[in-house]
Motif scaffolding. Structure first.
Motif, mmCIF file in Angstrom:
data_model
loop_
_atom_site.group_PDB
_atom_site.id
_atom_site.type_symbol
_atom_site.label_atom_id
_atom_site.label_comp_id
_atom_site.label_asym_id
_atom_site.label_seq_id
_atom_site.Cartn_x
_atom_site.Cartn_y
_atom_site.Cartn_z
ATOM 1 N N PRO A 276 0.819 -1.210 0.000
ATOM 2 C CA PRO A 276 0.000 0.000 0.000
ATOM 3 C C PRO A 276 0.857 1.266 0.000
ATOM 4 O O PRO A 276 1.768 1.406 0.825
ATOM 5 C CB PRO A 276 -0.821 -0.128 1.295
ATOM 6 N N SER A 277 0.581 2.139 -0.941
ATOM 7 C CA SER A 277 1.333 3.386 -1.122
ATOM 8 C C SER A 277 2.828 3.128 -1.274
ATOM 9 O O SER A 277 3.653 3.985 -0.946
ATOM 10 C CB SER A 277 1.077 4.347 0.047
ATOM 11 N N GLY A 278 3.182 1.955 -1.755
ATOM 12 C CA GLY A 278 4.586 1.618 -1.938
ATOM 13 C C GLY A 278 5.324 1.357 -0.650
ATOM 14 O O GLY A 278 6.554 1.244 -0.643
ATOM 15 N N HIS A 279 4.579 1.210 0.460
ATOM 16 C CA HIS A 279 5.226 1.016 1.758
ATOM 17 C C HIS A 279 4.491 -0.090 2.515
ATOM 18 O O HIS A 279 3.572 0.169 3.285
ATOM 19 C CB HIS A 279 5.210 2.313 2.563
ATOM 20 N N PRO A 280 4.883 -1.344 2.308
ATOM 21 C CA PRO A 280 4.151 -2.472 2.893
ATOM 22 C C PRO A 280 4.340 -2.607 4.393
ATOM 23 O O PRO A 280 5.305 -2.102 4.969
ATOM 24 C CB PRO A 280 4.760 -3.682 2.178
ATOM 25 N N LEU A 281 3.391 -3.297 5.005
ATOM 26 C CA LEU A 281 3.527 -3.652 6.405
ATOM 27 C C LEU A 281 4.549 -4.777 6.540
ATOM 28 O O LEU A 281 4.901 -5.437 5.559
ATOM 29 C CB LEU A 281 2.187 -4.113 6.986
ATOM 30 N N ARG A 282 5.004 -5.003 7.746
ATOM 31 C CA ARG A 282 5.939 -6.110 7.986
ATOM 32 C C ARG A 282 5.299 -7.432 7.597
ATOM 33 O O ARG A 282 4.158 -7.711 7.946
ATOM 34 C CB ARG A 282 6.342 -6.143 9.470
ATOM 35 N N MET A 283 6.038 -8.246 6.844
ATOM 36 C CA MET A 283 5.546 -9.566 6.480
ATOM 37 C C MET A 283 5.360 -10.396 7.747
ATOM 38 O O MET A 283 6.315 -10.669 8.463
ATOM 39 C CB MET A 283 6.520 -10.265 5.531
ATOM 40 N N SER A 284 4.119 -10.811 8.000
ATOM 41 C CA SER A 284 3.834 -11.547 9.232
ATOM 42 C C SER A 284 2.423 -12.088 9.184
ATOM 43 O O SER A 284 1.557 -11.555 8.489
ATOM 44 C CB SER A 284 3.971 -10.616 10.455
ATOM 45 N N SER A 285 2.177 -13.153 9.950
ATOM 46 C CA SER A 285 0.811 -13.675 10.056
ATOM 47 C C SER A 285 -0.065 -12.684 10.807
ATOM 48 O O SER A 285 -1.280 -12.635 10.598
ATOM 49 C CB SER A 285 0.815 -15.037 10.766
ATOM 50 N N TYR A 286 0.560 -11.880 11.693
ATOM 51 C CA TYR A 286 -0.200 -10.861 12.435
ATOM 52 C C TYR A 286 -0.844 -9.862 11.474
ATOM 53 O O TYR A 286 -2.032 -9.534 11.590
ATOM 54 C CB TYR A 286 0.722 -10.126 13.409
ATOM 55 N N ALA A 287 -0.061 -9.385 10.506
ATOM 56 C CA ALA A 287 -0.587 -8.397 9.559
ATOM 57 C C ALA A 287 -1.490 -9.035 8.510
ATOM 58 O O ALA A 287 -2.370 -8.371 7.958
ATOM 59 C CB ALA A 287 0.567 -7.665 8.871
ATOM 60 N N ALA A 288 -1.292 -10.329 8.234
ATOM 61 C CA ALA A 288 -2.059 -10.991 7.172
ATOM 62 C C ALA A 288 -3.556 -10.972 7.451
ATOM 63 O O ALA A 288 -4.364 -10.746 6.540
ATOM 64 C CB ALA A 288 -1.574 -12.426 6.994
ATOM 65 N N GLY A 289 -3.948 -11.225 8.694
ATOM 66 C CA GLY A 289 -5.366 -11.246 9.043
ATOM 67 C C GLY A 289 -6.059 -9.917 8.783
ATOM 68 O O GLY A 289 -7.052 -9.857 8.028
ATOM 69 N N PRO A 290 -5.561 -8.805 9.364
ATOM 70 C CA PRO A 290 -6.168 -7.503 9.075
ATOM 71 C C PRO A 290 -6.152 -7.127 7.597
ATOM 72 O O PRO A 290 -7.114 -6.566 7.087
ATOM 73 C CB PRO A 290 -5.299 -6.540 9.897
ATOM 74 N N LEU A 291 -5.076 -7.451 6.898
ATOM 75 C CA LEU A 291 -5.017 -7.115 5.474
ATOM 76 C C LEU A 291 -6.033 -7.924 4.678
ATOM 77 O O LEU A 291 -6.673 -7.394 3.758
ATOM 78 C CB LEU A 291 -3.600 -7.370 4.942
ATOM 79 N N GLY A 292 -6.201 -9.213 5.018
ATOM 80 C CA GLY A 292 -7.213 -10.020 4.347
ATOM 81 C C GLY A 292 -8.615 -9.492 4.597
ATOM 82 O O GLY A 292 -9.448 -9.409 3.679
ATOM 83 N N ALA A 293 -8.886 -9.112 5.856
ATOM 84 C CA ALA A 293 -10.202 -8.574 6.204
ATOM 85 C C ALA A 293 -10.438 -7.228 5.532
ATOM 86 O O ALA A 293 -11.531 -6.949 5.014
ATOM 87 C CB ALA A 293 -10.317 -8.449 7.721
ATOM 88 N N GLN A 294 -9.407 -6.372 5.539
ATOM 89 C CA GLN A 294 -9.551 -5.050 4.920
ATOM 90 C C GLN A 294 -9.783 -5.172 3.413
ATOM 91 O O GLN A 294 -10.563 -4.413 2.829
ATOM 92 C CB GLN A 294 -8.296 -4.222 5.184
ATOM 93 N N ALA A 295 -9.109 -6.122 2.772
ATOM 94 C CA ALA A 295 -9.306 -6.319 1.336
ATOM 95 C C ALA A 295 -10.757 -6.679 1.034
ATOM 96 O O ALA A 295 -11.359 -6.178 0.071
ATOM 97 C CB ALA A 295 -8.363 -7.410 0.829
ATOM 98 N N VAL A 296 -11.320 -7.565 1.845
ATOM 99 C CA VAL A 296 -12.727 -7.938 1.666
ATOM 100 C C VAL A 296 -13.630 -6.729 1.875
ATOM 101 O O VAL A 296 -14.566 -6.491 1.083
ATOM 102 C CB VAL A 296 -13.109 -9.068 2.636
ATOM 103 N N ASP A 297 -13.374 -5.962 2.910
ATOM 104 C CA ASP A 297 -14.207 -4.794 3.175
ATOM 105 C C ASP A 297 -14.153 -3.799 2.007
ATOM 106 O O ASP A 297 -15.153 -3.155 1.677
ATOM 107 C CB ASP A 297 -13.764 -4.124 4.475
#
Length: 395
Positions: A276-297
């Motif tokens: 996002p905006s060329g500046h990704p979050l840290r690769m992690s299972s922690y971030a994967a959940g919110p990113l998956g949910a946000q993508a759906v939203d």
């Protein structure tokens, strides 16, 4: 179909990891969505446990039947190319799938190494197939055979610790210090545990070459290594770039703050492959959940004709396991910068295990009750370079 009914919307989710599997279940918040999940494996891989699998202390495969809601169609295949003009995905098997919206959740892979011999002679613990080959190789070797782990991040530390606790002779080579994103006190605790369990920790060391039975350091020292484990860095699949979509230097899909591709508003990214905006979050299972949910939203907002919300995720820290009985829970600010507070020992191990279980538990929760997963918000990310305007090719 009645004359007043609305045709179902076809949503493809490409990638069945933590972000993709959760997203597929969450899409059921809207009943007129047909959901297809494309994944190259027939089972879910609990990647945060791959170091356990390599050492023979735990399993990583989970039956998708226990994770996905019955309304989610699973296609076991590999996405070879996304055609945005026709809104289709070409599969490796030769068939194609249509979509109205696509969630790009292909995840991450082991990092490629620009080191002579590394790709040929080193093994990676980052993906299931590689981890399986590594485990098979280790099973063939005597316990006292020298094992070298290259990479002082959390993946390298966990692999080294797990093998050392099993009686292996391990060297951990770190480019700087072990766990460089952790606080000084937490790092000292990690090094102390590793040293106590016989791990030879080399800090500020660089590997110049990997040989079949050794590693050569930049200072010319040649160290015997029956197995070399490459745990330095991550990569991502090349699907976005191969499909003509703009990516960052690593290959993550460039998006705006709603996780929507800069090139096509029918493609929304999630997980490790989103930038996002060329500046990704840290690769992690922690971030994967919110990113998956946000993508759906974001997808559901577009289907409803409303404006998607911008990305907002707050971090609270990170965990690292030290074998099966010890661990470190490093606390951090919302922006993911470590503070000088950590929880170690058995309590740290218990928190780490709980964190691992939550990755799969959140997916199952979305299968039972779509839309139920929530996450901390309000974190900030450091300033990133301005992203190119949507639809305008970068020079």
């Amino acid at each position: 179909m009645s004359e007043h009914s609305t045709p179902s919307k076809q949503v493809l989710v490409v990638g069945g990891g933590y972000a993709g599997a959760l997203a597929a279940n969450r899409l059921r918040m809207r009943p007129d969505v047909d959901i297809t999940l494309i994944n190259p494996r027939p089972t879910f891989v609990d990647r945060v446990r791959l170091h356990q699998y390599v050492a023979g202390t735990g399993g990583v495969e989970v039956d998708f039947g226990t994770l996905l809601a019955e309304q989610v169609r699973l296609v076991v295949d590999r996405a070879a190319r996304i055609d945005t003009a026709t809104r289709t995905v070409a599969l490796a098997s030769g068939s194609t799938l249509d979509y109205d919206y696509l969630i790009y959740a292909v995840g991450s892979t082991g990092g490629t190494a620009a080191v002579l011999g590394a790709d040929e002679f080193a093994c990676s613990p980052a993906e299931f197939e590689d981890a399986h080959r590594l485990r098979t190789r280790l099973d063939e070797l005597p316990l006292d055979s020298p094992v070298t782990v290259v990479g002082g991040g959390l993946t390298g530390i966990e692999a080294a610790a797990e093998l050392a606790e099993r009686g292996r002779s391990v060297t951990l080579i770190c480019g700087t210090a072990p766990a460089p994103t952790f606080s000084t006190f937490a790092r000292r605790s990690i090094v102390k545990w590793l040293s106590r369990h016989g791990v030879d920790v080399l800090e500020n060391a660089t590997v110049a070459e990997v040989e079949p039975d050794a590693v050569v350091l930049a200072d010319g020292v040649r160290r015997p290594s029956a197995v070399t484990i490459w745990a330095s860095g991550f990569g991502v699949p090349d699907l976005a770039r191969a499909s003509g979509l703009r990516t960052d230097a690593l290959g993550r899909l460039l998006t705006d703050e709603t996780l929507t591709s800069l090139d096509d508003d029918r493609i929304v990214a999630a997980g490790d492959a989103a930038a996002p905006s060329g500046h990704p979050l840290r690769m992690s299972s922690y971030a994967a959940g919110p990113l998956g949910a946000q993508a759906v939203d974001t997808v559901l907002s577009r289907l409803a004709g409303t404006t998607p919300a911008p990305l907002s995720v707050a971090f609270s820290g990170a965990c690292v396991s030290l074998g099966r009985r010890r661990g470190i829970r490093q606390l951090a600010r919302k922006d993911d910068v470590a503070v000088n507070v950590y929880i170690g020992g058995r309590a740290g191990a218990a928190i780490k295990e709980l964190t691992c279980r939550l990755g799969v538990a959140k997916i199952r929760r979305e299968a039972r009750k779509p839309g139920s997963v929530v996450w901390p918000k309000g974190g900030t990310r450091p300033e990133a370079p301005a992203a190119p305007a949507r639809g305008v090719p970068s020079s």
